[in-house]
Design a protein around this motif. Structure first.
Motif, PDB file in Angstrom:
ATOM      1  N   ARG A  97      -2.130 -13.327  -8.150  1.00 36.20           N
ATOM      2  CA  ARG A  97      -1.813 -14.676  -8.699  1.00 36.20           C
ATOM      3  C   ARG A  97      -1.882 -15.680  -7.659  1.00 36.20           C
ATOM      4  O   ARG A  97      -1.735 -16.846  -7.867  1.00 36.20           O
ATOM      5  N   ARG A  98      -2.148 -15.252  -6.384  1.00 42.06           N
ATOM      6  CA  ARG A  98      -2.401 -16.191  -5.243  1.00 42.06           C
ATOM      7  C   ARG A  98      -3.812 -16.770  -5.225  1.00 42.06           C
ATOM      8  O   ARG A  98      -4.373 -17.368  -4.402  1.00 42.06           O
ATOM      9  N   ILE A  99      -4.731 -15.905  -6.076  1.00 48.61           N
ATOM     10  CA  ILE A  99      -6.153 -16.378  -6.000  1.00 48.61           C
ATOM     11  C   ILE A  99      -5.986 -17.986  -6.910  1.00 48.61           C
ATOM     12  O   ILE A  99      -5.633 -17.972  -8.058  1.00 48.61           O
TER      13      ILE A  99
ATOM     14  N   VAL B 189     -13.406 -15.682  -3.421  1.00 48.95           N
ATOM     15  CA  VAL B 189     -12.211 -16.439  -4.005  1.00 48.95           C
ATOM     16  C   VAL B 189     -11.616 -17.308  -2.809  1.00 48.95           C
ATOM     17  O   VAL B 189     -11.678 -17.079  -1.787  1.00 48.95           O
ATOM     18  N   ASP B 190     -10.885 -18.267  -3.204  1.00 43.87           N
ATOM     19  CA  ASP B 190      -9.875 -18.894  -2.357  1.00 43.87           C
ATOM     20  C   ASP B 190      -8.593 -18.586  -2.690  1.00 43.87           C
ATOM     21  O   ASP B 190      -7.863 -18.773  -3.684  1.00 43.87           O
ATOM     22  N   THR B 191      -7.871 -18.382  -1.604  1.00 38.43           N
ATOM     23  CA  THR B 191      -6.428 -18.092  -1.609  1.00 38.43           C
ATOM     24  C   THR B 191      -5.403 -18.924  -0.852  1.00 38.43           C
ATOM     25  O   THR B 191      -6.027 -19.270   0.279  1.00 38.43           O
ATOM     26  N   ALA B 192      -4.364 -19.196  -0.922  1.00 35.96           N
ATOM     27  CA  ALA B 192      -3.483 -19.955  -0.306  1.00 35.96           C
ATOM     28  C   ALA B 192      -2.746 -19.274   0.416  1.00 35.96           C
ATOM     29  O   ALA B 192      -1.429 -19.248   0.585  1.00 35.96           O
ATOM     30  N   VAL B 193      -3.439 -18.899   1.579  1.00 36.42           N
ATOM     31  CA  VAL B 193      -2.408 -18.046   2.763  1.00 36.42           C
ATOM     32  C   VAL B 193      -2.928 -18.557   4.002  1.00 36.42           C
ATOM     33  O   VAL B 193      -4.001 -19.554   4.102  1.00 36.42           O
ATOM     34  N   ALA B 194      -2.402 -18.195   5.152  1.00 34.43           N
ATOM     35  CA  ALA B 194      -2.870 -18.660   6.336  1.00 34.43           C
ATOM     36  C   ALA B 194      -4.198 -18.199   6.647  1.00 34.43           C
ATOM     37  O   ALA B 194      -4.520 -17.322   6.611  1.00 34.43           O
ATOM     38  N   ASP B 195      -4.942 -19.169   7.600  1.00 33.49           N
ATOM     39  CA  ASP B 195      -6.431 -18.882   7.837  1.00 33.49           C
ATOM     40  C   ASP B 195      -6.823 -19.176   9.205  1.00 33.49           C
ATOM     41  O   ASP B 195      -7.749 -19.556   9.535  1.00 33.49           O
TER      42      ASP B 195
ATOM     43  N   GLU C 182      -8.583 -21.219 -12.744  1.00 31.42           N
ATOM     44  CA  GLU C 182      -7.714 -21.110 -14.007  1.00 31.42           C
ATOM     45  C   GLU C 182      -7.063 -22.422 -14.157  1.00 31.42           C
ATOM     46  O   GLU C 182      -6.683 -23.100 -13.085  1.00 31.42           O
ATOM     47  N   LEU C 183      -6.763 -23.000 -15.457  1.00 30.79           N
ATOM     48  CA  LEU C 183      -6.293 -23.970 -15.570  1.00 30.79           C
ATOM     49  C   LEU C 183      -4.899 -24.348 -15.016  1.00 30.79           C
ATOM     50  O   LEU C 183      -4.491 -25.453 -14.390  1.00 30.79           O
ATOM     51  N   ASP C 184      -4.379 -23.083 -15.009  1.00 27.40           N
ATOM     52  CA  ASP C 184      -2.796 -23.072 -14.130  1.00 27.40           C
ATOM     53  C   ASP C 184      -3.062 -23.497 -12.769  1.00 27.40           C
ATOM     54  O   ASP C 184      -1.643 -23.693 -12.131  1.00 27.40           O
ATOM     55  N   LYS C 185      -3.993 -23.201 -12.062  1.00 27.75           N
ATOM     56  CA  LYS C 185      -4.263 -23.430 -10.836  1.00 27.75           C
ATOM     57  C   LYS C 185      -4.689 -24.622 -10.083  1.00 27.75           C
ATOM     58  O   LYS C 185      -4.765 -25.153  -9.096  1.00 27.75           O
ATOM     59  N   LEU C 186      -5.008 -25.412 -11.079  1.00 21.01           N
ATOM     60  CA  LEU C 186      -5.531 -27.067 -10.862  1.00 21.01           C
ATOM     61  C   LEU C 186      -4.438 -27.822 -10.346  1.00 21.01           C
ATOM     62  O   LEU C 186      -3.257 -27.691 -11.177  1.00 21.01           O
ATOM     63  N   GLN C 187      -4.652 -28.311  -9.289  1.00 20.79           N
ATOM     64  CA  GLN C 187      -3.694 -29.381  -8.469  1.00 20.79           C
ATOM     65  C   GLN C 187      -3.814 -30.823  -8.757  1.00 20.79           C
ATOM     66  O   GLN C 187      -2.758 -31.641  -8.762  1.00 20.79           O
TER      67      GLN C 187
ATOM     68  N   ARG D  15      -3.586 -33.132 -20.339  1.00 17.97           N
ATOM     69  CA  ARG D  15      -2.485 -32.781 -21.372  1.00 17.97           C
ATOM     70  C   ARG D  15      -2.297 -31.273 -21.231  1.00 17.97           C
ATOM     71  O   ARG D  15      -1.226 -30.841 -21.609  1.00 17.97           O
ATOM     72  N   THR D  16      -3.341 -30.709 -20.976  1.00 17.81           N
ATOM     73  CA  THR D  16      -2.801 -29.187 -20.833  1.00 17.81           C
ATOM     74  C   THR D  16      -2.196 -28.834 -19.560  1.00 17.81           C
ATOM     75  O   THR D  16      -1.172 -27.993 -19.368  1.00 17.81           O
ATOM     76  N   LEU D  17      -2.539 -29.711 -18.285  1.00 17.50           N
ATOM     77  CA  LEU D  17      -1.656 -29.188 -17.333  1.00 17.50           C
ATOM     78  C   LEU D  17      -0.215 -29.865 -17.341  1.00 17.50           C
ATOM     79  O   LEU D  17       0.639 -29.159 -16.780  1.00 17.50           O
ATOM     80  N   ALA D  18      -0.138 -30.744 -18.372  1.00 13.45           N
ATOM     81  CA  ALA D  18       1.362 -31.350 -18.641  1.00 13.45           C
ATOM     82  C   ALA D  18       2.098 -30.291 -19.276  1.00 13.45           C
ATOM     83  O   ALA D  18       3.358 -30.281 -19.032  1.00 13.45           O
ATOM     84  N   LYS D  19       1.500 -29.434 -19.970  1.00 18.00           N
ATOM     85  CA  LYS D  19       2.378 -28.674 -20.827  1.00 18.00           C
ATOM     86  C   LYS D  19       2.698 -27.179 -20.017  1.00 18.00           C
ATOM     87  O   LYS D  19       3.322 -26.493 -20.524  1.00 18.00           O
ATOM     88  N   ARG D  20       1.857 -27.023 -19.051  1.00 18.66           N
ATOM     89  CA  ARG D  20       2.181 -25.758 -18.427  1.00 18.66           C
ATOM     90  C   ARG D  20       2.566 -25.840 -16.963  1.00 18.66           C
ATOM     91  O   ARG D  20       2.420 -26.934 -16.162  1.00 18.66           O
ATOM     92  N   PRO D  21       3.506 -24.929 -16.586  1.00 20.44           N
ATOM     93  CA  PRO D  21       4.042 -25.138 -15.130  1.00 20.44           C
ATOM     94  C   PRO D  21       3.026 -24.613 -14.119  1.00 20.44           C
ATOM     95  O   PRO D  21       2.218 -24.057 -14.294  1.00 20.44           O
ATOM     96  N   LEU D  22       3.052 -25.280 -12.887  1.00 23.63           N
ATOM     97  CA  LEU D  22       1.945 -24.990 -11.666  1.00 23.63           C
ATOM     98  C   LEU D  22       2.253 -23.690 -11.508  1.00 23.63           C
ATOM     99  O   LEU D  22       3.554 -23.432 -10.915  1.00 23.63           O
ATOM    100  N   ARG D  23       1.203 -22.697 -11.288  1.00 21.84           N
ATOM    101  CA  ARG D  23       1.622 -21.510 -10.541  1.00 21.84           C
ATOM    102  C   ARG D  23       1.020 -21.519  -9.265  1.00 21.84           C
ATOM    103  O   ARG D  23      -0.098 -21.964  -9.042  1.00 21.84           O
ATOM    104  N   TRP D  24       1.521 -20.701  -8.311  1.00 16.19           N
ATOM    105  CA  TRP D  24       1.129 -20.651  -6.774  1.00 16.19           C
ATOM    106  C   TRP D  24       0.676 -19.179  -6.626  1.00 16.19           C
ATOM    107  O   TRP D  24       1.266 -18.207  -7.297  1.00 16.19           O
TER     108      TRP D  24
END
Length: 503
Positions: A291-293, A314-320, A438-443, A494-503
């Motif tokens: 889920r960090r991808i 893949v891109d992951t939100a970790v120290a680089d 994934e749509l849930d990963k868009l910021q 609209r799609t992003l507004a309905k879904r919680p942001l996942r990290w």
């Protein structure tokens, strides 16, 4: 004293289990790490010293570093308190770090050749978005390092990692045999790194070493050609032979570097965490939760197509801050057949239905916008060559038909797709890329219109995710008709507004 934020009120304060120390030889590895910046002066002192007592002063600094390394070993402790890792260090200035397991997004194990000889590993615990690891342990016994990795993987469900039964081992998702690693060397062309490092190392000894070598080699070659009466055809053949030899040498270096870095590559999955292992002499092992991808990149260059291969990153939100570790985590499939890459995507993104996406082509008439940016440079180069070589410089204009052909093919291949769980963009012809998330990963979403866009009635939609690397292609959809771009922007909003942001 430093620490992470305290647990939420009402949380039970679990006692810290028996604290562990670093490996007894950890001081040696800390010392070697600190001596890296002094190794060249020390070697020069050892081999080229003249016996002057003043030259022994740097050894005092080495002695201080030894004391510091021993001090760090004697004062460093770590233990487990429920779902948290507790790290203590220091004696005069004490430091306490309490790191919740949920905060640790990546566990990286690194073994150099010396680490492997001693049966130890360096451990880095990394969090999302940080530039430095949450904790760095130099060094742990390999069994302790693997036990700590297993404990983090289970999110502290048990407090004794060694006593907890390990789940049955699952077959790896991808294994690269030596033949595939050699193909990766042909594709990556990292031989330039070896040549660049050799040039940099040689220049440290003498700034004139490389120029003198080229002058000497050039003098011998031209002397040989003059003695044998070479004509234009012979000179052209000799130049082509030298160029082919240089390219072959680069490929050989690239294959050797690929063997050193990717030998024994293994991608496995443990309880929704992906683990990558690779390396011939030095070994890297790094793992992160699926889920960090944040975003995915599928690449296919010219050599990829000749070998019928692709690469998946893949891109992951970790120290680089460690490039080698970040690359180990980023490359899920450094090289693999197209069907294998597609199967990996289907397995890791089962709801995205990658193979069933409907690709919508972009306007083919936009090819001239891909061709136009290179036109001024071609004209500028033509003018420079004509001024230097006369009419022969006009031959550079022969690049324009090829550039126009490439632009047309790029425009024909450009497309985007949007499903219930995924948005993707496809670009390139000579070198092809598929970028998706994934749509849930868009910021963030951004709709931009340049003066050319306003003239042509088009727009560009930018989609931003966390953890994008500097070399990763942007996730964007270019040259969309304005109405279509705004409709897509509204649908994604609209799609992003309905879904919680996942990290």
């Amino acid at each position: 004293m430093t620490s992470t934020p305290d647990p939420a009120p009402g949380a039970s304060a679990a006692p810290v289990t028996a604290e562990r120390r670093l490996h007894p030889m950890s001081w040696l590895f800390v010392l070697l790490q600190q001596l890296k910046q002094f190794i060249v002066p020390l070697l020069a002192l050892l081999f080229f010293g003249r016996g002057d007592r003043n030259e022994l002063w740097p050894l005092i600094g080495v002695g201080v570093l030894v004391v510091v390394s021993l001090w760090q070993y004697a004062t460093y402790r770590y233990g487990v308190a429920g779902d948290r890792l507790v790290v203590r260090s220091g004696l005069l200035e004490r430091s306490l770090r309490v790191i919740p397991f949920a905060r640790i997004h990546n566990v990286a194990l690194q073994q150099s050749l010396l680490h492997r000889l001693f049966g130890v590993a360096e451990v880095r615990l990394e969090s999302a978005g940080g530039k430095k690891p949450e904790a760095q342990m130099r060094v742990l016994k390999l069994s302790d390092a693997l036990a700590l990795e297993a404990l983090v993987r289970r999110r502290g469900a048990v407090t004794d990692a060694e006593a907890a039964p390990e789940p049955a081992a699952e077959p790896p998702l991808l294994v690269l045999p030596p033949g595939e690693v050699l193909r990766l060397g042909l594709v990556s062309n990292r031989g330039l790194i070896v040549v660049g490092a050799a040039f940099a190392g040689a220049s440290q000894f003498s700034p004139r070493l490389i120029p003198n070598a080229f002058e000497s080699l050039g003098g011998e070659l031209f002397g040989y050609a003059g003695a044998h009466g070479f004509g234009p055809a012979e000179y052209a053949l000799a130049a082509a032979s030298l160029f082919a030899g240089f390219v072959l040498l680069l490929r050989l270096f690239s294959m050797l570097l690929a063997l050193l870095q990717y030998y024994g590559f293994r991608l496995s999955e443990h309880e929704r965490r992906l683990t990558v292992e690779r390396g011939l002499l030095a070994r890297w092992r790094t793992s992160a939760s699926r889920r960090r991808i944040q975003a995915w990149t599928l690449r296919e260059g010219l050599m990829h197509r000749l070998l019928r291969r692709r690469s998946l990153e893949v891109d992951t939100a970790v120290a680089d801050d460690n490039p080698e570790q970040s690359r180990a985590l980023r490359e899920l499939a450094p090289i693999a057949p197209a069907a294998t890459c597609d199967a990996l995507i289907e397995h890791l993104l089962p709801k995205a239905q990658w193979s069933q996406l409907e690709w919508r082509p972009l306007p083919a008439a936009s090819w001239w916008r891909l061709f136009l940016p290179g036109l001024p440079w071609t004209l500028l180069i033509t003018v420079a060559l004509t001024w230097r070589f006369g009419g022969w410089g006009l031959l550079a204009l022969g690049w324009l038909p090829w550039a126009a052909f490439k632009a047309r093919r790029r425009a024909q291949r450009s497309a985007y797709a949007m499903g219930a769980e995924l948005v993707a963009a496809r670009e390139g012809w000579w070198s092809r890329t598929w970028r998706f998330a994934e749509l849930d990963k868009l910021q963030a979403l951004q709709l931009t219109r340049s003066p050319v866009d306003r003239r042509c009635g088009t727009a560009t939609l930018w989609l931003d995710t966390a953890g994008a690397g500097a070399m990763a292609p942007p996730l964007r959809i270019r040259f969309l008709p304005e109405a279509e771009a705004r409709a897509l922007y509204a649908a994604l909003s609209r799609t992003l507004a309905k879904r919680p942001l996942r990290w």
